[in-house]
Write a protein that holds these residues in place. Structure first.
Motif, PDB file in Angstrom:
ATOM      1  N   GLU A  62      25.084  42.669  41.594  1.00 35.82           N
ATOM      2  CA  GLU A  62      23.958  43.039  42.449  1.00 35.82           C
ATOM      3  C   GLU A  62      23.902  42.169  43.705  1.00 35.82           C
ATOM      4  O   GLU A  62      23.655  42.665  44.813  1.00 35.82           O
ATOM      5  N   ASP A  63      24.133  40.877  43.560  1.00 42.16           N
ATOM      6  CA  ASP A  63      24.136  39.985  44.724  1.00 42.16           C
ATOM      7  C   ASP A  63      25.224  40.398  45.721  1.00 42.16           C
ATOM      8  O   ASP A  63      25.010  40.388  46.942  1.00 42.16           O
ATOM      9  N   THR A  64      26.404  40.743  45.204  1.00 43.28           N
ATOM     10  CA  THR A  64      27.515  41.143  46.067  1.00 43.28           C
ATOM     11  C   THR A  64      27.218  42.462  46.763  1.00 43.28           C
ATOM     12  O   THR A  64      27.468  42.621  47.961  1.00 43.28           O
ATOM     13  N   LEU A  65      26.673  43.417  46.021  1.00 50.53           N
ATOM     14  CA  LEU A  65      26.300  44.704  46.604  1.00 50.53           C
ATOM     15  C   LEU A  65      25.237  44.532  47.684  1.00 50.53           C
ATOM     16  O   LEU A  65      25.324  45.128  48.766  1.00 50.53           O
ATOM     17  N   ARG A  66      24.228  43.727  47.397  1.00 50.56           N
ATOM     18  CA  ARG A  66      23.148  43.520  48.368  1.00 50.56           C
ATOM     19  C   ARG A  66      23.676  42.869  49.641  1.00 50.56           C
ATOM     20  O   ARG A  66      23.327  43.272  50.754  1.00 50.56           O
ATOM     21  N   SER A  67      24.547  41.893  49.483  1.00 48.39           N
ATOM     22  CA  SER A  67      25.115  41.215  50.642  1.00 48.39           C
ATOM     23  C   SER A  67      25.977  42.161  51.466  1.00 48.39           C
ATOM     24  O   SER A  67      26.038  42.052  52.692  1.00 48.39           O
ATOM     25  N   SER A  68      26.618  43.134  50.828  1.00 48.40           N
ATOM     26  CA  SER A  68      27.520  44.062  51.516  1.00 48.40           C
ATOM     27  C   SER A  68      26.778  45.071  52.385  1.00 48.40           C
ATOM     28  O   SER A  68      27.417  45.824  53.134  1.00 48.40           O
ATOM     29  N   ALA A  69      25.466  45.116  52.292  1.00 46.27           N
ATOM     30  CA  ALA A  69      24.622  45.979  53.141  1.00 46.27           C
ATOM     31  C   ALA A  69      25.009  47.449  53.043  1.00 46.27           C
ATOM     32  O   ALA A  69      25.089  48.161  54.045  1.00 46.27           O
ATOM     33  N   GLY A  70      25.251  47.894  51.826  1.00 48.61           N
ATOM     34  CA  GLY A  70      25.497  49.311  51.603  1.00 48.61           C
ATOM     35  C   GLY A  70      26.930  49.757  51.754  1.00 48.61           C
ATOM     36  O   GLY A  70      27.231  50.942  51.574  1.00 48.61           O
ATOM     37  N   LEU A  71      27.852  48.850  52.060  1.00 46.88           N
ATOM     38  CA  LEU A  71      29.252  49.242  52.265  1.00 46.88           C
ATOM     39  C   LEU A  71      30.193  48.696  51.192  1.00 46.88           C
ATOM     40  O   LEU A  71      31.413  48.821  51.328  1.00 46.88           O
ATOM     41  N   GLY A  72      29.653  48.099  50.153  1.00 44.20           N
ATOM     42  CA  GLY A  72      30.495  47.628  49.058  1.00 44.20           C
ATOM     43  C   GLY A  72      30.743  48.747  48.060  1.00 44.20           C
ATOM     44  O   GLY A  72      29.851  49.555  47.788  1.00 44.20           O
ATOM     45  N   ASP A  73      31.939  48.808  47.521  1.00 46.91           N
ATOM     46  CA  ASP A  73      32.294  49.783  46.497  1.00 46.91           C
ATOM     47  C   ASP A  73      31.913  49.200  45.133  1.00 46.91           C
ATOM     48  O   ASP A  73      32.505  48.215  44.690  1.00 46.91           O
ATOM     49  N   GLU A  74      30.930  49.816  44.485  1.00 47.37           N
ATOM     50  CA  GLU A  74      30.384  49.228  43.256  1.00 47.37           C
ATOM     51  C   GLU A  74      31.436  49.101  42.157  1.00 47.37           C
ATOM     52  O   GLU A  74      31.452  48.112  41.413  1.00 47.37           O
ATOM     53  N   LYS A  75      32.327  50.058  42.061  1.00 47.46           N
ATOM     54  CA  LYS A  75      33.347  50.004  41.009  1.00 47.46           C
ATOM     55  C   LYS A  75      34.282  48.820  41.218  1.00 47.46           C
ATOM     56  O   LYS A  75      34.605  48.089  40.269  1.00 47.46           O
ATOM     57  N   ARG A  76      34.710  48.614  42.457  1.00 52.71           N
ATOM     58  CA  ARG A  76      35.640  47.509  42.719  1.00 52.71           C
ATOM     59  C   ARG A  76      34.925  46.160  42.643  1.00 52.71           C
ATOM     60  O   ARG A  76      35.509  45.164  42.207  1.00 52.71           O
ATOM     61  N   ILE A  77      33.669  46.132  43.071  1.00 50.56           N
ATOM     62  CA  ILE A  77      32.892  44.900  42.949  1.00 50.56           C
ATOM     63  C   ILE A  77      32.710  44.539  41.480  1.00 50.56           C
ATOM     64  O   ILE A  77      32.854  43.370  41.085  1.00 50.56           O
ATOM     65  N   ALA A  78      32.411  45.534  40.654  1.00 55.05           N
ATOM     66  CA  ALA A  78      32.251  45.285  39.217  1.00 55.05           C
ATOM     67  C   ALA A  78      33.553  44.759  38.618  1.00 55.05           C
ATOM     68  O   ALA A  78      33.540  43.837  37.783  1.00 55.05           O
ATOM     69  N   PHE A  79      34.685  45.320  39.043  1.00 58.88           N
ATOM     70  CA  PHE A  79      35.987  44.851  38.560  1.00 58.88           C
ATOM     71  C   PHE A  79      36.161  43.370  38.873  1.00 58.88           C
ATOM     72  O   PHE A  79      36.553  42.575  38.004  1.00 58.88           O
ATOM     73  N   MET A  80      35.849  42.976  40.099  1.00 61.43           N
ATOM     74  CA  MET A  80      36.005  41.581  40.509  1.00 61.43           C
ATOM     75  C   MET A  80      35.071  40.662  39.737  1.00 61.43           C
ATOM     76  O   MET A  80      35.484  39.608  39.220  1.00 61.43           O
ATOM     77  N   CYS A  81      33.809  41.040  39.643  1.00 59.16           N
ATOM     78  CA  CYS A  81      32.822  40.177  38.990  1.00 59.16           C
ATOM     79  C   CYS A  81      33.077  40.056  37.495  1.00 59.16           C
ATOM     80  O   CYS A  81      32.869  38.990  36.901  1.00 59.16           O
ATOM     81  N   GLU A  82      33.506  41.136  36.873  1.00 57.27           N
ATOM     82  CA  GLU A  82      33.805  41.090  35.435  1.00 57.27           C
ATOM     83  C   GLU A  82      35.040  40.243  35.144  1.00 57.27           C
ATOM     84  O   GLU A  82      35.140  39.617  34.083  1.00 57.27           O
ATOM     85  N   LYS A  83      35.979  40.217  36.086  1.00 57.05           N
ATOM     86  CA  LYS A  83      37.195  39.415  35.921  1.00 57.05           C
ATOM     87  C   LYS A  83      36.997  37.960  36.343  1.00 57.05           C
ATOM     88  O   LYS A  83      37.889  37.135  36.125  1.00 57.05           O
ATOM     89  N   ALA A  84      35.841  37.641  36.935  1.00 56.20           N
ATOM     90  CA  ALA A  84      35.630  36.308  37.499  1.00 56.20           C
ATOM     91  C   ALA A  84      35.743  35.179  36.461  1.00 56.20           C
ATOM     92  O   ALA A  84      36.431  34.183  36.718  1.00 56.20           O
ATOM     93  N   PRO A  85      35.095  35.271  35.292  1.00 63.07           N
ATOM     94  CA  PRO A  85      35.240  34.170  34.325  1.00 63.07           C
ATOM     95  C   PRO A  85      36.695  33.939  33.915  1.00 63.07           C
ATOM     96  O   PRO A  85      37.151  32.797  33.801  1.00 63.07           O
ATOM     97  N   GLU A  86      37.420  35.032  33.730  1.00 63.63           N
ATOM     98  CA  GLU A  86      38.842  34.921  33.376  1.00 63.63           C
ATOM     99  C   GLU A  86      39.626  34.264  34.508  1.00 63.63           C
ATOM    100  O   GLU A  86      40.533  33.453  34.265  1.00 63.63           O
ATOM    101  N   ALA A  87      39.271  34.597  35.753  1.00 60.11           N
ATOM    102  CA  ALA A  87      39.951  34.012  36.909  1.00 60.11           C
ATOM    103  C   ALA A  87      39.748  32.504  36.968  1.00 60.11           C
ATOM    104  O   ALA A  87      40.687  31.737  37.232  1.00 60.11           O
TER     105      ALA A  87
END
Length: 533
Positions: A62-87
């Motif tokens: 949600e923070d990433t989507l809000r910062s993107s001002a409506g131009l973030g792709d939710e599916k790709r953002i979710a992929f990144m955020c879900e992989k973050a702990p593993e990264a």
């Protein structure tokens, strides 16, 4: 075994190299400078990841989507955020020396726009320590490095729209070389050096990879969105990390009063600082109250930078700051597999547009992006190369670029391109910066097109063959001119304000008309632009 060529040796390139090597590929990393000099070294604040119970992955999304001002792709953002702990765990496993909290866990700090403290850090040297760790791992893995290779063009089979490799100027010898590969990963970083002394970026961030990708037939997305970091040193534009505000630093105006929410999204804070500077002439960062012990332990680099470049000690004095061009949200348009519109050409890191930053990048997501998508991109490039091996075939690109380099030596030097480069940086900062309007943008576009006409009269003075940095800088300037036109055309087309793109003649956001991505490309050398969802 697939052969993967990676162009660029910053964090994104090195993560991709390790991933491709793990996939069994033969890997070559080619770059115009040494790996440890890449822009990744200036990413100080940290890498976002949800590691504790007080935070959630959905909040990170949600923070990433809000910062993107409506131009973030939710599916790709979710992929990144879900992989973050593993990264983060992967970085920890290869030796990145994260700072630790009192319980021995990886320490986290809150950065601007975040709803929780989730930026995992290594003092204020996170990017630098990540870069050195990655380089060590690449050397251990036996990855081949070709340093001092300046990218000229990609080799593309026009019939199949397939990349076959790339051509380079070997800076030391002056020879033009080609490297063939089954897949090519572009990891050349952003284009912040367009802003010259008004940028936190190194002089190497000239957008060479993006310019070469466009010439090869790739498309660029969202080029008008360039993030200005709120806190760069006033006289040098050297970055003072957001970690200083994340630790509790204050922003003070000329009357020594706080005037904005320090940890708001970067575009908001940068414009607030710009407004204060226009009205009262000065803005300061105050970390004195944090104490010398804390600053020496958590923010040692910020203290040293202020002492060296500003001549002040932030333990006792205010730090004079200004917003400076910092990060390129726009880049090579890629799909979910990190591949561009050119078959076999992948892109990752700041030169790519994965549609996760949108109109404004959330602090702490750049290092995360290069790790998550670097690992993903390397694997996808190997997969593509294994399934689609290239055949050795004749291609005229090497001959073309050899003739180009020879031809440039016959350009006259009636006009000093260094002066034009400085002029471009200044007009970009003033008219394609924190605030913009139609008149200013069109004036810049006119200046760019005049420079394009004059380029044959701006040739290098140095006509020597070996170690000719004057020649390299001239070709870089040509790339800057090519990209600057695409940036300004995109900014003129977007008649609204959104994230880092703020138009004083169109201050409102318009989702109905502009809730889409700008796309720019070239057909027969002619610039084309459009909006796509």
């Amino acid at each position: 075994m697939a052969k993967v060529l990676i162009i660029g040796s910053g964090g994104a390139g090195l993560v991709s190299a390790l991933s491709a090597r793990e996939g069994g590929a033969e890997v070559i990393v080619a770059s115009k400078t040494l790996p440890t000099r890449s822009q990744t070294s200036m990413a100080q604040g940290g890498m976002n990841a949800v590691l504790g119970n007080e935070d959630t992955v959905s909040d990170h999304i949600e923070d990433t989507l809000r910062s993107s001002a409506g131009l973030g792709d939710e599916k790709r953002i979710a992929f990144m955020c879900e992989k973050a702990p593993e990264a983060v765990r992967w970085c920890n496993s290869i030796g990145l020396p994260f700072s630790r909290d009192e319980s021995g866990e990886i320490a986290r700090r809150r950065l601007g726009g975040a709803s929780a403290a989730r930026a995992c850090y290594a003092q204020d040297y996170t990017g630098l320590k990540l870069l050195h760790t990655l380089y060590d791992q690449c050397l251990k893995a036996g990855i081949e490095f070709k340093n001092g290779r300046f990218l000229l063009n990609l080799i593309v089979d026009e019939v199949t729209n397939r990349v076959l490799g790339a051509t380079f100027l070997h800076i030391e010898t002056g020879e033009v070389e080609e490297i063939r590969a089954d897949a090519v990963i572009m990891a050349t970083g952003g284009y912040g050096a367009l802003y010259g002394k008004h940028s936190t970026n190194s002089v190497q961030a000239t957008g060479d990879g993006l310019a070469a990708a466009v010439r090869a037939g790739a498309k660029l997305a969202d080029m008008e969105f360039i993030q200005f970091h709120p806190t760069a040193l006033k006289n040098s534009s050297i970055l003072i990390s957001e970690s200083a505000r994340g630790a509790g630093g204050y922003l003070l105006n000329a009357n020594y009063e706080r005037f904005t929410k320090e940890l708001a999204p970067r575009d908001v804070v940068a414009r607030a600082i710009g407004d204060e500077m226009s009205a009262n002439g000065a803005v300061y960062l105050d970390i004195r109250h944090l104490g010398e012990d804390f600053i020496n332990h958590e923010l040692p680099q910020e203290r040293k930078l202020a002492q060296i470049y500003e001549g002040i000690d932030p333990v006792h004095e205010l730090i004079p700051i200004k917003p400076s061009a910092h990060y390129s949200m726009g880049g090579i348009e890629v799909n979910e597999a990190c591949m561009s519109s050119v078959n076999g050409l992948f892109a990752v890191g700041e030169c790519a547009n994965h549609k996760i930053h949108g109109a404004n990048r959330l602090g702490g997501n750049s290092l995360l992006e290069l790790v998550v998508f670097g690992r993903h991109c390397g694997a996808k490039a190997v997969e593509y190369g294994d399934q689609n091996p290239t055949l050795v075939s004749d291609n005229p690109q090497l001959a073309k670029d050899t003739n180009f380099v020879r031809g440039v030596m016959y350009f006259t030097n009636q006009i000093d391109f260094y002066q034009k480069q400085e002029m471009l940086a200044n007009i970009f900062y003033n008219n394609v910066g924190l605030v913009r309007d139609d008149m200013g943008l069109k004036a810049v576009l006119g200046a760019i097109r005049q420079m394009q006409k004059e380029l044959p009269f701006m040739g290098p003075r140095d006509k020597s063959k070996m170690c000719n940095t004057n020649l390299v800088e001239f070709i870089e300037f040509g790339n800057k001119i090519e990209l600057s036109e695409m940036i300004v055309v995109s900014a003129i087309s977007r008649v609204e304000s959104r994230g880092a793109h703020y138009r004083i003649d169109a201050p409102a956001r318009n989702d109905r008309m502009f809730g889409a991505h700008t796309i720019t490309w070239k057909e027969d050398g002619v610039l084309c632009a459009d909006f796509i969802q």
